[in-house]
Design an enzyme around this catalytic site. Structure first.
Site, PDB file in Angstrom:
ATOM      1  CD  GLU A 293      -4.497   4.329  -1.931  1.00 18.93           C
ATOM      2  OE1 GLU A 293      -4.776   4.733  -0.810  1.00 18.93           O
ATOM      3  OE2 GLU A 293      -5.136   4.299  -2.727  1.00 18.93           O
TER       4      GLU A 293
ATOM      5  CG  ASP B  79      -1.876   0.996   1.117  1.00 14.32           C
ATOM      6  OD1 ASP B  79      -2.976   1.090   0.832  1.00 14.32           O
ATOM      7  OD2 ASP B  79      -1.448   2.214   1.818  1.00 14.32           O
TER       8      ASP B  79
ATOM      9  CG  ASP C 237      -4.556   8.972 -12.474  1.00 11.67           C
ATOM     10  OD1 ASP C 237      -4.899   8.308 -11.123  1.00 11.67           O
ATOM     11  OD2 ASP C 237      -5.518   9.299 -13.185  1.00 11.67           O
TER      12      ASP C 237
END
Length: 385
Positions: free
Chosen positions: A303, A250, A267
């Site tokens: 994520e 993560d 992004d």
């Protein structure tokens, strides 16, 4: 491997294991069967006295034909035919057959009109391989050869048949061969079109499959595919009694990156993260059968990313995760014209025999939570029972 299996690998085989070579050899045998039928027809003509050569020359011509076919068989069986632009050797085989028919027509002037039908068999042999130019070249060769034979007969033997009949046979041969040339090339074009469309269809199916299993944003495998890989590893572990490592990752403070620099930058960070992780996954880290060393890494959600390490123990999984963590922490990312410092927290565990795969994932999630609680930018392992 059992002795029975070895028996099938020893010795000479008529057809090679290569499917394309085997198909080419089968086509050759079809042509050779036609030669045998022609030879039978030739013997019949010789027995009736329609062939005007000595027994020695007749035997020599037959032997020469068989020798030519033996050469082609040797080329196909040895694989040397692959050195030609057309490994099927269609044009050379048809040239040999054309020469043989010319020889037969020259030897049997009394049944010349019947023997000209053999050209149809030759031209049909190349219907799926030759282009129009090649067909027309063979047509010109056949017509020139027949014209020379007829001219020789007229000059040296006074003509066994009336000139009108010779001209009629010649005209029929011209029409037949030219028509076969255009028809054969048309069929060849249809075959090329079907082959091209099949290739395009396979490529479209491949692209669709790639889109179905990849994450649009990062290019990594998507959640569905990585969970399928997890199920496959689970099934394989049940068969082999060998476990595997699971790394749940993560990105730290990713929401802050989005809030500070915008979603486009966020992004771009995700894409750069995937590139760096893939650069650190080595084939040495995993021994998954039938998988590339990137096929067990994918985006788990948001994520979060999941990495499977087939046949890897707890220590090996921790080492791999630590190498990834260090790579991310040591490099400053430059995205959308800004520099971003990034770190990742990783929870590591290993699958244990016969446990529910959801328990393995839950343990990896607990390890990830511990990494977050202990300050982020770290690897925590929960080996389990």
């Amino acid at each position: 491997m059992s002795p029975q299996a070895d028996v099938h690998r020893v010795g000479w085989r008529l057809f090679p294991e290569d499917a394309r070579q085997a198909l080419r050899l089968k086509r050759f045998f079809m042509a050779f069967l036609a030669y045998l039928l022609w030879i039978g027809l030739t013997f019949y003509c010789y027995a009736l006295g329609y062939i005007n050569i000595s027994a020695g020359w007749f035997a020599f011509s037959i032997a020469l034909t068989l020798l030519g076919n033996l050469v082609f068989f040797g080329l196909f069986r040895s694989g040397l035919n692959r050195r030609w632009p057309d490994p099927s050797l269609t044009m050379p085989q048809m040239l040999l057959a054309t020469f043989w028919v010319m020889l037969l027509v020259a030897m049997a002037p009394r049944v010349r009109g019947i023997l000209l039908l053999l050209y149809v068999v030759i031209f049909l042999f190349g219907i799926f391989r030759l282009r129009r130019g090649q067909y027309l070249l063979l047509t010109a060769l056949a017509l020139a050869g027949y014209g020379i034979i007829v001219l020789r007969t007229l000059v040296f033997q006074g003509g066994a048949e009336p000139m009108s009949l010779e001209l009629l046979q010649y005209a029929v041969l011209i029409v037949t061969l030219v028509w076969l040339s255009f028809f054969g090339s048309y069929v060849g074009q249809l075959r090329d079109t079907v082959t091209r469309r099949n290739r395009e269809l396979r490529e479209a199916l491949r692209r669709n499959r790639e889109l179905a299993i990849h994450d649009d944003l990062t290019g990594a495998y998507n959640r569905r595919h990585i969970l399928q890989m997890l199920e496959q590893e689970h099934a394989r572990a049940l068969r082999t009694a060998r476990g595997f490592g699971v790394c749940l990752m993560d990105l730290d403070n990713f929401k802050g990156i989005n809030d500070q620099h915008g979603h486009l930058a966020g992004d771009a960070v995700l894409r750069e993260f995937v590139v760096r992780v893939m650069g650190e996954i080595r084939e040495l880290d995993q021994v998954g059968q039938g998988k590339t060393h990137h096929e067990t890494f994918g985006r788990y959600g948001g994520e979060e990313f999941l990495l499977l390490l087939p046949e890897t123990d707890a220590e090996g999984s921790h080492v791999c995760a630590e190498r990834i963590r260090a790579r991310i922490a040591d490099e400053t990312l430059r995205v959308e014209g800004i520099e971003v410092s990034l770190s990742v927290s990783i929870g590591v565990t290993v699958y244990h025999a016969h446990e529910d795969i959801r328990a393995t994932l839950a343990r990896a999630d607990q390890a990830l939570y511990r990494a977050k609680q202990n300050g982020r930018n770290r690897v925590e392992s929960l080996p389990g029972a």
